[in-house]
Each structure stands twice: as C-alpha cells, then as structure tokens.
Scaffold this motif. Structure first.
Motif, PDB file in Angstrom:
ATOM      1  N   VAL A   1      18.974 -41.989  29.045  1.00  0.00           N
ATOM      2  CA  VAL A   1      17.756 -41.314  29.508  1.00  0.00           C
ATOM      3  C   VAL A   1      16.908 -40.985  28.282  1.00  0.00           C
ATOM      4  O   VAL A   1      17.411 -40.405  27.308  1.00  0.00           O
ATOM      5  CB  VAL A   1      18.086 -40.014  30.269  1.00  0.00           C
ATOM      6  N   TYR A   2      15.624 -41.352  28.330  1.00  0.00           N
ATOM      7  CA  TYR A   2      14.669 -41.052  27.263  1.00  0.00           C
ATOM      8  C   TYR A   2      13.640 -40.080  27.830  1.00  0.00           C
ATOM      9  O   TYR A   2      12.989 -40.372  28.836  1.00  0.00           O
ATOM     10  CB  TYR A   2      13.979 -42.322  26.776  1.00  0.00           C
ATOM     11  N   VAL A   3      13.487 -38.921  27.194  1.00  0.00           N
ATOM     12  CA  VAL A   3      12.580 -37.901  27.719  1.00  0.00           C
ATOM     13  C   VAL A   3      11.968 -37.123  26.560  1.00  0.00           C
ATOM     14  O   VAL A   3      12.596 -36.932  25.513  1.00  0.00           O
ATOM     15  CB  VAL A   3      13.327 -36.949  28.691  1.00  0.00           C
TER      16      VAL A   3
ATOM     17  N   ARG B   1      -3.252 -30.072  17.613  1.00  0.00           N
ATOM     18  CA  ARG B   1      -2.154 -30.977  17.298  1.00  0.00           C
ATOM     19  C   ARG B   1      -0.833 -30.263  17.554  1.00  0.00           C
ATOM     20  O   ARG B   1      -0.635 -29.121  17.133  1.00  0.00           O
ATOM     21  CB  ARG B   1      -2.236 -31.450  15.837  1.00  0.00           C
ATOM     22  N   ILE B   2       0.056 -30.951  18.270  1.00  0.00           N
ATOM     23  CA  ILE B   2       1.348 -30.359  18.614  1.00  0.00           C
ATOM     24  C   ILE B   2       2.467 -31.276  18.136  1.00  0.00           C
ATOM     25  O   ILE B   2       2.261 -32.462  17.869  1.00  0.00           O
ATOM     26  CB  ILE B   2       1.485 -30.139  20.128  1.00  0.00           C
ATOM     27  N   ARG B   3       3.665 -30.725  18.064  1.00  0.00           N
ATOM     28  CA  ARG B   3       4.854 -31.492  17.730  1.00  0.00           C
ATOM     29  C   ARG B   3       5.789 -31.479  18.932  1.00  0.00           C
ATOM     30  O   ARG B   3       5.932 -30.461  19.615  1.00  0.00           O
ATOM     31  CB  ARG B   3       5.559 -30.908  16.511  1.00  0.00           C
ATOM     32  N   ALA B   4       6.429 -32.591  19.191  1.00  0.00           N
ATOM     33  CA  ALA B   4       7.354 -32.721  20.312  1.00  0.00           C
ATOM     34  C   ALA B   4       8.573 -33.524  19.853  1.00  0.00           C
ATOM     35  O   ALA B   4       8.579 -34.097  18.756  1.00  0.00           O
ATOM     36  CB  ALA B   4       6.668 -33.396  21.500  1.00  0.00           C
ATOM     37  N   ASP B   5       9.575 -33.584  20.704  1.00  0.00           N
ATOM     38  CA  ASP B   5      10.814 -34.298  20.379  1.00  0.00           C
ATOM     39  C   ASP B   5      11.117 -35.330  21.451  1.00  0.00           C
ATOM     40  O   ASP B   5      10.950 -35.062  22.650  1.00  0.00           O
ATOM     41  CB  ASP B   5      11.992 -33.327  20.292  1.00  0.00           C
ATOM     42  N   LEU B   6      11.586 -36.487  21.013  1.00  0.00           N
ATOM     43  CA  LEU B   6      12.128 -37.493  21.917  1.00  0.00           C
ATOM     44  C   LEU B   6      13.639 -37.293  21.979  1.00  0.00           C
ATOM     45  O   LEU B   6      14.329 -37.353  20.953  1.00  0.00           O
ATOM     46  CB  LEU B   6      11.813 -38.908  21.419  1.00  0.00           C
ATOM     47  N   LEU B   7      14.149 -37.027  23.189  1.00  0.00           N
ATOM     48  CA  LEU B   7      15.576 -36.852  23.398  1.00  0.00           C
ATOM     49  C   LEU B   7      16.159 -38.116  24.024  1.00  0.00           C
ATOM     50  O   LEU B   7      15.553 -38.701  24.932  1.00  0.00           O
ATOM     51  CB  LEU B   7      15.860 -35.665  24.319  1.00  0.00           C
ATOM     52  N   VAL B   8      17.325 -38.523  23.566  1.00  0.00           N
ATOM     53  CA  VAL B   8      18.068 -39.632  24.156  1.00  0.00           C
ATOM     54  C   VAL B   8      19.380 -39.075  24.688  1.00  0.00           C
ATOM     55  O   VAL B   8      20.173 -38.497  23.921  1.00  0.00           O
ATOM     56  CB  VAL B   8      18.324 -40.747  23.125  1.00  0.00           C
ATOM     57  N   LEU B   9      19.618 -39.227  25.996  1.00  0.00           N
ATOM     58  CA  LEU B   9      20.777 -38.643  26.664  1.00  0.00           C
ATOM     59  C   LEU B   9      21.632 -39.731  27.294  1.00  0.00           C
ATOM     60  O   LEU B   9      21.114 -40.781  27.702  1.00  0.00           O
ATOM     61  CB  LEU B   9      20.337 -37.664  27.765  1.00  0.00           C
ATOM     62  N   ASP B  10      22.916 -39.468  27.435  1.00  0.00           N
ATOM     63  CA  ASP B  10      23.778 -40.336  28.227  1.00  0.00           C
ATOM     64  C   ASP B  10      23.447 -40.113  29.699  1.00  0.00           C
ATOM     65  O   ASP B  10      23.471 -38.975  30.180  1.00  0.00           O
ATOM     66  CB  ASP B  10      25.247 -40.014  27.954  1.00  0.00           C
TER      67      ASP B  10
ATOM     68  N   VAL C   1      25.018 -40.766  32.444  1.00  0.00           N
ATOM     69  CA  VAL C   1      26.117 -40.358  33.328  1.00  0.00           C
ATOM     70  C   VAL C   1      26.489 -38.898  33.125  1.00  0.00           C
ATOM     71  O   VAL C   1      26.723 -38.164  34.085  1.00  0.00           O
ATOM     72  CB  VAL C   1      27.351 -41.259  33.100  1.00  0.00           C
ATOM     73  N   THR C   2      26.510 -38.440  31.867  1.00  0.00           N
ATOM     74  CA  THR C   2      26.990 -37.094  31.566  1.00  0.00           C
ATOM     75  C   THR C   2      25.889 -36.128  31.152  1.00  0.00           C
ATOM     76  O   THR C   2      26.093 -34.912  31.172  1.00  0.00           O
ATOM     77  CB  THR C   2      28.024 -37.152  30.431  1.00  0.00           C
ATOM     78  N   GLY C   3      24.720 -36.646  30.722  1.00  0.00           N
ATOM     79  CA  GLY C   3      23.664 -35.793  30.208  1.00  0.00           C
ATOM     80  C   GLY C   3      23.872 -35.374  28.768  1.00  0.00           C
ATOM     81  O   GLY C   3      23.085 -34.599  28.218  1.00  0.00           O
ATOM     82  N   ARG C   4      24.897 -35.890  28.121  1.00  0.00           N
ATOM     83  CA  ARG C   4      25.189 -35.531  26.740  1.00  0.00           C
ATOM     84  C   ARG C   4      24.075 -36.016  25.815  1.00  0.00           C
ATOM     85  O   ARG C   4      23.614 -37.146  25.925  1.00  0.00           O
ATOM     86  CB  ARG C   4      26.530 -36.136  26.316  1.00  0.00           C
ATOM     87  N   LEU C   5      23.640 -35.145  24.904  1.00  0.00           N
ATOM     88  CA  LEU C   5      22.590 -35.493  23.961  1.00  0.00           C
ATOM     89  C   LEU C   5      23.137 -36.452  22.914  1.00  0.00           C
ATOM     90  O   LEU C   5      24.094 -36.144  22.200  1.00  0.00           O
ATOM     91  CB  LEU C   5      22.055 -34.234  23.278  1.00  0.00           C
ATOM     92  N   LEU C   6      22.515 -37.649  22.824  1.00  0.00           N
ATOM     93  CA  LEU C   6      22.958 -38.664  21.882  1.00  0.00           C
ATOM     94  C   LEU C   6      22.119 -38.678  20.611  1.00  0.00           C
ATOM     95  O   LEU C   6      22.631 -38.977  19.527  1.00  0.00           O
ATOM     96  CB  LEU C   6      22.896 -40.052  22.538  1.00  0.00           C
ATOM     97  N   HIS C   7      20.833 -38.357  20.747  1.00  0.00           N
ATOM     98  CA  HIS C   7      19.943 -38.467  19.592  1.00  0.00           C
ATOM     99  C   HIS C   7      18.686 -37.653  19.840  1.00  0.00           C
ATOM    100  O   HIS C   7      18.218 -37.540  20.976  1.00  0.00           O
ATOM    101  CB  HIS C   7      19.565 -39.933  19.353  1.00  0.00           C
TER     102      HIS C   7
END
Length: 351
Positions: A276-278, A292-301, A303-309
């Motif tokens: 999942v990319y969000v 101007r704002i700063r944001a983060d790209l999260l990469v999740l598994d 199946v589990t929702g575990r944060l990968l990156h």
C-alpha cells in the motif's frame, strides 16, 4: 506510468505528452492544432495511448514513439466524453450504445446497445474480466433533463458486443476492482454505510454486502484488500481522513487499521505488488493556499499494515483550498503523486 514514461494531457488540453519518469524530460508530444476541442479523457496500455476529444474524435497514439496510429470520428451528444482501454480494446460512448475499437489499428469491433431508458450515457471505465467478459459502468441520461439519471452496469461479451446482463448499481464513479472477478462499490444511500462486493461472471453480478460502522469510501482495492480512508472522530465541517482501514475482500473482516498522528491525515492510496502506497500530510485549509508543506510517502504491507518504508517528500506548494496529495499511479519502480482534482504539479518518486 508505463515503461518508464508518465503520460498526461498537455497544458493546453489539445493533446497528450509523455515524460521520462527518471529525468522529467519530455519524450514525445502529440497535439491537434486543427481542433479547439480538447482531450476529455485518455487511457494507456502497454503499447497504446487512446484519447477521447470533445468533438467526438477517438485517437490512438503509439506509446513508444508518440506517432498517431488511427482515429475515428463518432457522433455523440454534447457533454463529457470518455474512453477506456480494456483487453486490447478501446471503448467509448456512442448514441444509445457503447462501442469498441481495436487499440492498435482502430478497427470497429462491436457495438453494445444500451437500454431504451438509457439513450445517452456517460461511460465511467471498463474492466476486462475472464471468460471474454467486459464490464462497463455507465451513468444514464446525463444530458437529458427530461429523464431520470441512474447508474447501470453492463456485462458485455467482448467478442460480439452482446449484452449478457445489466444491473442497476450505486455510484459507479467510486467503483474499484478488488481482484480478477470482484468489483467493489460504496453505497452511501443506505441508513448505515454499506460496501457492495460484486462477484462478476458471464451470468451476472452477485452482491455481497459488507456493512461497516463508518467506512463510507472505498478508495483502493487489490491483493485481496479493500482500503477505506475516514475520520471517525470528525464532528466538524472539515473533512480530514485520519484513519486508514483495510478489509478482506473475501470475508469482509477488518484486517488492520492505521491512525495518523494528531494534525495529519491521509490522501487516497494505491495498492501494487502486495504493498500500500499512501501520503501522510498536514491538515490543509484555505489559509494554506500558496504555502509550501512537507509530507511523507508511506509504504505498507497490504496484508498486515506493517510499515515497510517512509520517504520524506520535498516541499510542495498547496495550489487550491482543500486539495490533498494522493498517490496516483505505481509502475516501473516509480510512484506518481499529485494534488487531488489535478491542481498543481506532479511529483515522481523513484526507487
């Protein structure tokens, strides 16, 4: 994004342009100087870009070279024009029908008639499913004020154009594909939020209702997971999606959920290759326009929702009040990120 290219409309909306996702440099451009009618929609396959223009022209362009391959001019009612690529076919609206053309040479393949109660319809997209089945969601009577508007799913044999079945449905514009044979549609007309899981084949579409307490919007699906972004604690007029929830498309059970830190929310996610990319970003209001704002790209598994990156994104300027950053597409080791409703620029993140 396909084969390292990002395809978008030109700034003047008179054509399409392909950009190298690694360098940001223009690779090719196709425009129609002979027409003031802009591109309403376009779709991209592994080989072809097909664009629908406002004057009724449907145009095929080679993805690698940008050279036009074919065009057809189709009579249609005034209003928005749609095209979708599905299973090697380019689909679009026609008066009282949906038509399909071969994506590489523009040959007319079939015409599927819509019901008499739907003499003009807006095609939302098209899904090619197993068994020579294409499912087309249509909004009927969008240009006729004397007829009631309603939403319709058409199951079409994509060899002959025979309409195998038709079914009225909830908001087709919010539909997402769950897996090879499952379509997912939120139905907010119910007293409690309901998400319909449609098991689709050549015989028809069988609905399974997934009732949830507060999951109104299905925003992405794939890898056996349905994602919903909500704010369960919101009691104000501001709409901030602070909770990301994942449900299994087979059993409808909650698989995992992820809450944003205080003062932050999620954009619309995408699912690819079991991930999942969000985007996680600050709350935005009208006062933030031009900031101007700063944001983060999260990469999740998925199946589990575990944060990968987690990737910290460069500062981006808020274009318009209420816009949020969404993940738009994933492909070839790249992620495209843009403001909702196509305002402002697009950011490409590469692995």
């Amino acid at each position: 994004m396909v084969h390292g290219l990002y395809v978008r409309q030109t700034g003047s909306l008179s054509g399409v342009v392909a950009v190298n996702v690694r360098t940001g440099k223009e690779y090719w451009r196709y425009e129609r100087p002979d027409s003031e009618a802009g591109v309403h929609t376009f779709d991209v396959s592994e080989r072809t870009v097909v664009a629908a223009f406002g004057d009724g022209r449907l145009l095929g362009v080679d993805l690698r070279t940008g050279k036009p391959l074919w065009h057809v001019d189709i009579q249609h009612a005034e209003g928005h024009r749609t095209t979708a690529l599905a299973g090697g076919q380019a689909l679009t609206e026609a008066p009282g029908a949906v038509r399909a053309f071969a994506e590489r040479d523009g040959r007319s393949l079939w015409t599927a008639k819509t019901p008499e109660s739907c003499p003009d319809g807006l095609m939302i997209t098209a899904y090619a499913l197993p068994g020579h089945l294409t499912v087309v969601p249509v909004i009927c009577n969008v240009t006729n004020p004397d007829r009631d508007t309603y939403n319709l799913l058409l199951g079409i044999d994509n060899r002959t154009g025979e309409v195998l079945w038709k079914r009225r449905t909830a908001a087709p514009g919010l539909m997402v594909r769950g897996d090879e044979r499952t379509l997912v549609i939120p139905d907010s007309d119910q007293s409690l939020p309901v998400i319909q899981l449609l098991d689709v084949n050549r015989r028809g579409a069988t609905a399974r209702a997934l009732k949830t307490v507060d999951a109104w919007d299905a925003v992405a699906a794939g890898s056996g997971v349905l994602l919903s972004t909500i704010n369960p604690d919101d009691r104000s007029e501001e709409d901030h999606d602070t909770l990301l929830r994942a449900y299994g498309t087979r059993d409808g059970h909650l698989a995992w959920q992820l809450r944003a830190p205080a003062g932050q929310e999620y954009g619309f996610p995408e699912i690819a290759d079991g991930r999942v990319y969000v985007i996680r970003q600050p709350f935005l209001t009208g006062k933030d326009t031009g900031r101007r704002i700063r944001a983060d790209l999260l990469v999740l598994d998925s199946v589990t929702g575990r944060l990968l990156h987690t990737l910290r994104l460069p500062a981006m300027t808020v274009p318009v009040e209420g816009r949020r950053l969404d993940v738009r597409d994933i492909g070839d080791g790249s992620v495209s990120i843009g403001w909702r409703d196509d305002e402002g620029g697009v950011l490409i993140a590469t692995e």
